[in-house]
Motif scaffolding. Sequence first.
Motif, PDB file in Angstrom:
ATOM      1  N   LEU A  78     -17.675 -20.349  15.865  1.00 38.17           N
ATOM      2  CA  LEU A  78     -19.121 -20.135  15.388  1.00 38.17           C
ATOM      3  C   LEU A  78     -19.461 -21.702  14.518  1.00 38.17           C
ATOM      4  CD1 LEU A  78     -20.166 -16.791  14.388  1.00 38.17           C
ATOM      5  CD2 LEU A  78     -20.270 -18.083  16.628  1.00 38.17           C
ATOM      6  N   THR A  79     -18.317 -22.294  13.961  1.00 33.16           N
ATOM      7  CA  THR A  79     -18.824 -23.639  13.412  1.00 33.16           C
ATOM      8  C   THR A  79     -18.986 -24.742  14.537  1.00 33.16           C
ATOM      9  OG1 THR A  79     -17.276 -22.956  11.457  1.00 33.16           O
ATOM     10  CG2 THR A  79     -17.651 -25.442  11.777  1.00 33.16           C
ATOM     11  N   VAL A  80     -18.027 -24.601  15.364  1.00 35.64           N
ATOM     12  CA  VAL A  80     -18.360 -25.763  16.727  1.00 35.64           C
ATOM     13  C   VAL A  80     -19.644 -25.379  17.197  1.00 35.64           C
ATOM     14  CG1 VAL A  80     -17.474 -26.385  18.738  1.00 35.64           C
ATOM     15  CG2 VAL A  80     -15.891 -26.000  16.946  1.00 35.64           C
ATOM     16  N   PHE A  81     -19.863 -23.932  17.413  1.00 37.78           N
ATOM     17  CA  PHE A  81     -21.079 -23.574  18.116  1.00 37.78           C
ATOM     18  C   PHE A  81     -22.402 -23.962  17.419  1.00 37.78           C
ATOM     19  CE2 PHE A  81     -24.229 -20.150  18.843  1.00 37.78           C
ATOM     20  CZ  PHE A  81     -24.869 -20.628  20.213  1.00 37.78           C
ATOM     21  N   GLY A  82     -22.186 -23.698  16.179  1.00 36.54           N
ATOM     22  CA  GLY A  82     -23.537 -24.155  15.380  1.00 36.54           C
ATOM     23  C   GLY A  82     -23.671 -25.727  15.163  1.00 36.54           C
ATOM     24  N   ALA A  83     -22.665 -26.355  15.290  1.00 32.51           N
ATOM     25  CA  ALA A  83     -22.949 -27.833  15.184  1.00 32.51           C
ATOM     26  C   ALA A  83     -23.436 -28.382  16.411  1.00 32.51           C
ATOM     27  CB  ALA A  83     -21.404 -28.538  14.921  1.00 32.51           C
ATOM     28  N   ALA A  84     -22.931 -27.983  17.474  1.00 34.48           N
ATOM     29  CA  ALA A  84     -23.485 -28.275  18.854  1.00 34.48           C
ATOM     30  C   ALA A  84     -25.000 -27.887  19.010  1.00 34.48           C
ATOM     31  CB  ALA A  84     -22.790 -27.729  20.041  1.00 34.48           C
ATOM     32  N   VAL A  90     -31.535 -27.371  17.729  1.00 36.54           N
ATOM     33  CA  VAL A  90     -32.081 -26.011  17.929  1.00 36.54           C
ATOM     34  C   VAL A  90     -32.267 -25.602  16.306  1.00 36.54           C
ATOM     35  CG1 VAL A  90     -31.378 -23.646  18.014  1.00 36.54           C
ATOM     36  CG2 VAL A  90     -30.814 -25.295  19.882  1.00 36.54           C
ATOM     37  N   SER A  91     -33.334 -25.026  16.040  1.00 42.55           N
ATOM     38  CA  SER A  91     -33.515 -24.589  14.462  1.00 42.55           C
ATOM     39  C   SER A  91     -34.028 -22.831  14.584  1.00 42.55           C
ATOM     40  CB  SER A  91     -34.820 -25.362  14.023  1.00 42.55           C
ATOM     41  OG  SER A  91     -34.513 -26.684  13.726  1.00 42.55           O
ATOM     42  N   ALA A  92     -33.999 -22.411  13.537  1.00 47.44           N
ATOM     43  CA  ALA A  92     -34.052 -21.118  13.444  1.00 47.44           C
ATOM     44  C   ALA A  92     -35.541 -20.290  14.008  1.00 47.44           C
ATOM     45  CB  ALA A  92     -33.519 -20.441  12.119  1.00 47.44           C
ATOM     46  N   ARG A  93     -36.578 -21.359  13.361  1.00 50.17           N
ATOM     47  CA  ARG A  93     -37.882 -21.002  13.742  1.00 50.17           C
ATOM     48  C   ARG A  93     -38.594 -21.576  14.903  1.00 50.17           C
ATOM     49  NH1 ARG A  93     -40.176 -20.727   7.496  1.00 50.17           N
ATOM     50  NH2 ARG A  93     -38.573 -19.222   6.566  1.00 50.17           N
ATOM     51  N   THR A  94     -37.935 -22.366  15.788  1.00 47.89           N
ATOM     52  CA  THR A  94     -38.364 -22.951  16.958  1.00 47.89           C
ATOM     53  C   THR A  94     -37.921 -22.264  18.214  1.00 47.89           C
ATOM     54  OG1 THR A  94     -38.218 -24.863  15.899  1.00 47.89           O
ATOM     55  CG2 THR A  94     -38.401 -24.982  18.246  1.00 47.89           C
ATOM     56  N   PRO A  95     -38.755 -21.751  19.011  1.00 46.06           N
ATOM     57  CA  PRO A  95     -38.311 -21.163  20.179  1.00 46.06           C
ATOM     58  C   PRO A  95     -37.351 -21.979  21.082  1.00 46.06           C
ATOM     59  CG  PRO A  95     -40.511 -20.748  19.988  1.00 46.06           C
ATOM     60  CD  PRO A  95     -40.215 -21.848  18.931  1.00 46.06           C
ATOM     61  N   TRP A 112     -27.448 -15.363  25.675  1.00 48.66           N
ATOM     62  CA  TRP A 112     -26.795 -14.457  25.246  1.00 48.66           C
ATOM     63  C   TRP A 112     -26.276 -14.808  23.746  1.00 48.66           C
ATOM     64  CZ3 TRP A 112     -21.830 -13.590  23.514  1.00 48.66           C
ATOM     65  CH2 TRP A 112     -21.469 -12.510  22.901  1.00 48.66           C
ATOM     66  N   LEU A 113     -25.621 -15.815  23.910  1.00 47.59           N
ATOM     67  CA  LEU A 113     -24.750 -16.318  22.504  1.00 47.59           C
ATOM     68  C   LEU A 113     -25.798 -16.783  21.655  1.00 47.59           C
ATOM     69  CD1 LEU A 113     -22.054 -16.948  21.409  1.00 47.59           C
ATOM     70  CD2 LEU A 113     -22.058 -19.192  22.610  1.00 47.59           C
ATOM     71  N   LEU A 114     -26.862 -17.341  21.758  1.00 50.23           N
ATOM     72  CA  LEU A 114     -27.836 -17.718  20.685  1.00 50.23           C
ATOM     73  C   LEU A 114     -28.439 -16.354  20.350  1.00 50.23           C
ATOM     74  CD1 LEU A 114     -29.534 -20.732  22.314  1.00 50.23           C
ATOM     75  CD2 LEU A 114     -28.643 -20.720  20.034  1.00 50.23           C
ATOM     76  N   GLY A 115     -28.737 -15.701  20.884  1.00 55.17           N
ATOM     77  CA  GLY A 115     -29.235 -14.262  20.548  1.00 55.17           C
ATOM     78  C   GLY A 115     -28.154 -13.482  19.749  1.00 55.17           C
ATOM     79  N   TRP A 116     -26.933 -13.453  20.320  1.00 53.04           N
ATOM     80  CA  TRP A 116     -25.867 -12.649  19.472  1.00 53.04           C
ATOM     81  C   TRP A 116     -25.802 -13.125  18.213  1.00 53.04           C
ATOM     82  CZ3 TRP A 116     -20.575 -13.775  18.419  1.00 53.04           C
ATOM     83  CH2 TRP A 116     -20.003 -12.987  17.671  1.00 53.04           C
ATOM     84  N   THR A 117     -25.868 -14.572  17.964  1.00 55.03           N
ATOM     85  CA  THR A 117     -25.499 -15.267  16.585  1.00 55.03           C
ATOM     86  C   THR A 117     -26.811 -15.358  15.642  1.00 55.03           C
ATOM     87  OG1 THR A 117     -26.009 -17.236  17.902  1.00 55.03           O
ATOM     88  CG2 THR A 117     -23.664 -16.344  17.534  1.00 55.03           C
ATOM     89  N   GLY A 118     -27.910 -14.497  16.341  1.00 57.81           N
ATOM     90  CA  GLY A 118     -29.189 -14.518  15.378  1.00 57.81           C
ATOM     91  C   GLY A 118     -30.243 -15.270  15.810  1.00 57.81           C
ATOM     92  N   GLN A 149     -27.928 -21.806  11.924  1.00 55.16           N
ATOM     93  CA  GLN A 149     -26.654 -21.257  11.519  1.00 55.16           C
ATOM     94  C   GLN A 149     -26.386 -19.941  12.036  1.00 55.16           C
ATOM     95  OE1 GLN A 149     -24.787 -22.872   9.380  1.00 55.16           O
ATOM     96  NE2 GLN A 149     -26.542 -24.553   8.674  1.00 55.16           N
ATOM     97  N   PRO A 150     -25.369 -19.937  13.125  1.00 53.92           N
ATOM     98  CA  PRO A 150     -25.040 -18.943  13.827  1.00 53.92           C
ATOM     99  C   PRO A 150     -24.549 -17.998  12.898  1.00 53.92           C
ATOM    100  CG  PRO A 150     -23.619 -20.578  14.362  1.00 53.92           C
ATOM    101  CD  PRO A 150     -24.442 -21.426  13.554  1.00 53.92           C
ATOM    102  N   VAL A 151     -24.779 -16.689  13.200  1.00 51.66           N
ATOM    103  CA  VAL A 151     -24.146 -15.541  12.282  1.00 51.66           C
ATOM    104  C   VAL A 151     -23.365 -14.499  13.126  1.00 51.66           C
ATOM    105  CG1 VAL A 151     -24.637 -13.707  10.697  1.00 51.66           C
ATOM    106  CG2 VAL A 151     -26.017 -15.666  10.626  1.00 51.66           C
ATOM    107  N   GLY A 152     -22.108 -14.402  12.939  1.00 48.78           N
ATOM    108  CA  GLY A 152     -21.370 -13.523  13.772  1.00 48.78           C
ATOM    109  C   GLY A 152     -21.257 -12.057  13.264  1.00 48.78           C
ATOM    110  N   GLY A 153     -20.699 -11.256  14.076  1.00 47.88           N
ATOM    111  CA  GLY A 153     -20.611  -9.733  13.729  1.00 47.88           C
ATOM    112  C   GLY A 153     -21.747  -8.716  13.934  1.00 47.88           C
ATOM    113  N   THR A 154     -22.710  -9.510  14.588  1.00 48.82           N
ATOM    114  CA  THR A 154     -23.974  -8.619  15.110  1.00 48.82           C
ATOM    115  C   THR A 154     -23.622  -7.632  16.206  1.00 48.82           C
ATOM    116  OG1 THR A 154     -24.804 -10.220  16.429  1.00 48.82           O
ATOM    117  CG2 THR A 154     -25.531 -10.064  14.103  1.00 48.82           C
ATOM    118  N   PRO A 155     -24.275  -6.651  16.514  1.00 45.09           N
ATOM    119  CA  PRO A 155     -24.081  -5.685  17.607  1.00 45.09           C
ATOM    120  C   PRO A 155     -24.288  -6.516  19.003  1.00 45.09           C
ATOM    121  CG  PRO A 155     -25.615  -4.753  15.981  1.00 45.09           C
ATOM    122  CD  PRO A 155     -25.567  -5.996  15.620  1.00 45.09           C
ATOM    123  N   GLY A 156     -23.698  -5.956  19.990  1.00 46.80           N
ATOM    124  CA  GLY A 156     -24.039  -6.675  21.567  1.00 46.80           C
ATOM    125  C   GLY A 156     -22.488  -7.080  22.054  1.00 46.80           C
ATOM    126  N   LEU A 157     -21.308  -7.011  21.090  1.00 51.77           N
ATOM    127  CA  LEU A 157     -20.069  -7.575  21.615  1.00 51.77           C
ATOM    128  C   LEU A 157     -19.271  -6.446  21.799  1.00 51.77           C
ATOM    129  CD1 LEU A 157     -18.471 -10.150  22.376  1.00 51.77           C
ATOM    130  CD2 LEU A 157     -17.827 -10.158  19.632  1.00 51.77           C
TER     131      LEU A 157
END
Length: 283
Positions: A78-84, A90-95, A112-118, A149-157
Amino acid sequence: MNAIISASELADELAGGAPPVLLDVRWQLSVAKAAGEPPFDGRAAYAAGHIPGAVYVDLDRDLASAPGEGGRHPLPDLTVFGAAMRAAGVSARTPVVVYDGGQGWAAARAWWLLGWTGHPSVRVLDGGLPTWEGPLSTDVRQPAEGDFQPVGGTPGLLDADGAAALARSGVLFDARAGERYRGEVEPIDRVGGHIPGAVSAPTTQNVAEDGRFLPADQLKERFRSLGAAEGTDVGVYCGSGVSGAHEVLALAVAGIPSALYVGSWSQWSSDPDRPVAVGPDPQ
């Protein structure tokens, strides 16, 4: 918000005052080496022409970790993914809108990955780049750094054990081609077949000939006929968690929540102690 967006809707939003972040995730499953052909180069395709303003995202590098015990496309660090994602603007409040070359699998993986990470607002361009009627650009955009900032551990996995349990307690869809499900052919993984109890539901049957998704009511009826009744827990797997994401997207279009087994058949079949079913029936 709808999980997909049409090319005309995207054109309107890009021309508006608050355009979405646009990600180009062109990718193809590479089985070409056996035929002596070079693998598909998504970055070269992007450089040759992309929707204006799009930023290229590499599925193998940015949306997955290296192949290994977790399968061919395990979850990325998730650190690598978030940096990419931040580097792509990509910002949290921008579609965010993602697209690929038309198959939809890679774009769905990013969705899916963006949605799963919040991320709260991600859509896929329905039908991908072939539906775009506007100009293409060869300019390589350098966006301002995003703040996502991606957050793991959410449902869907799902993990392997969770997928096996869901095949017994709910419905687990196998999104691969029917011949791979039945074990008649297996061009990539160690052995053919399917997870015992899984139901064959090729993701290619969720789209029309032009690559766009079938209408939501048709998708809902299809999945209901395959066992996704109201209140039933639904999961999906494929070969390596890419085409399965496309089926999760189709289920979302139909209004049916589902979880993805990212390791999928590439992880399951690599363990000789895990059972393998063959033939047209789930058992």
